[in-house]
Scaffold this motif. Structure first.
Motif, PDB file in Angstrom:
ATOM      1  N   ALA A  36       0.844  -1.194   0.000  1.00  0.00           N
ATOM      2  CA  ALA A  36       0.000   0.000   0.000  1.00  0.00           C
ATOM      3  C   ALA A  36       0.883   1.249   0.000  1.00  0.00           C
ATOM      4  N   TYR A  37       0.460   2.244  -0.756  1.00  0.00           N
ATOM      5  CA  TYR A  37       1.167   3.520  -0.819  1.00  0.00           C
ATOM      6  C   TYR A  37       0.756   4.315   0.421  1.00  0.00           C
ATOM      7  N   SER A  38       1.668   4.437   1.353  1.00  0.00           N
ATOM      8  CA  SER A  38       1.345   5.030   2.655  1.00  0.00           C
ATOM      9  C   SER A  38       1.602   6.541   2.681  1.00  0.00           C
ATOM     10  N   LYS A  39       1.198   7.144   3.762  1.00  0.00           N
ATOM     11  CA  LYS A  39       1.469   8.565   3.990  1.00  0.00           C
ATOM     12  C   LYS A  39       2.979   8.804   4.036  1.00  0.00           C
ATOM     13  N   PHE A  40       3.730   7.847   4.578  1.00  0.00           N
ATOM     14  CA  PHE A  40       5.187   7.956   4.608  1.00  0.00           C
ATOM     15  C   PHE A  40       5.741   8.024   3.183  1.00  0.00           C
ATOM     16  N   ASP A  41       5.218   7.185   2.295  1.00  0.00           N
ATOM     17  CA  ASP A  41       5.678   7.184   0.906  1.00  0.00           C
ATOM     18  C   ASP A  41       5.374   8.511   0.225  1.00  0.00           C
ATOM     19  N   GLU A  42       4.206   9.056   0.500  1.00  0.00           N
ATOM     20  CA  GLU A  42       3.827  10.359  -0.057  1.00  0.00           C
ATOM     21  C   GLU A  42       4.746  11.453   0.474  1.00  0.00           C
ATOM     22  N   ASN A  43       5.009  11.447   1.771  1.00  0.00           N
ATOM     23  CA  ASN A  43       5.914  12.445   2.366  1.00  0.00           C
ATOM     24  C   ASN A  43       7.336  12.288   1.842  1.00  0.00           C
TER      25      ASN A  43
END
Length: 154
Positions: A36-43
């Motif tokens: 899953a593309y997480s908030k960490f990945d987005e940040n």
């Protein structure tokens, strides 16, 4: 000003490389591992692109105040025949502009993807291409053509 910007540009290059490597690693891990593309990945994506943009602005500023590029601009016909002068006057800035454009476009495309797998795949491909362009255009300490120290002191 030149004596401040040059070491700063040298230092931030390591932040660029580290953030790109981490973002690329996470992208391939997410893409191939179907995560899953997480908030960490987005940040991580946002901060990596931001670091690259800061480095690019510093590089443009350095280009404007560097005695090497100033000489290149004023002695263009002679400067293009000198490997080191041509590298900093023309090649380095051109390739880094291309790399920043590739990474920025890739980041934007990844952000607009619908599925997590597509976000990771898009990000992995574009960031990898950008990294390869960057790696080919850094004046590495081991390069026989144009070299600079691993890190410059202030």
């Amino acid at each position: 000003m030149y004596n401040l910007i040059l070491p700063l540009h040298s230092l931030i290059r390591w932040l660029v490389l580290i953030s790109l490597l981490v973002a690329i690693f996470r992208s391939y891990q997410g893409w191939l591992g179907r995560k899953a593309y997480s908030k960490f990945d987005e940040n991580l994506r946002q901060s990596t692109v931001s670091i690259i943009h800061v480095q690019f602005v510093l590089g443009l500023w350095l280009y404007a105040v560097s005695p090497i590029t100033t000489w290149f601009i004023h002695h263009f016909s002679e400067g293009v025949r000198l490997r080191e002068i041509r590298f900093f006057g023309m090649e380095h800035i051109t390739m880094m502009f291309i790399a920043v454009a590739i990474i920025t476009v890739g980041s934007s495309k990844a952000k607009r993807q619908v599925t997590d797998r597509d976000k990771f795949r898009t990000q992995a491909i574009w960031l990898t291409i950008g990294l390869l362009v960057i790696l080919s255009s850094i004046p590495w300490a081991f390069s026989p053509l144009v070299h600079r120290p691993w890190l410059r002191g202030f």
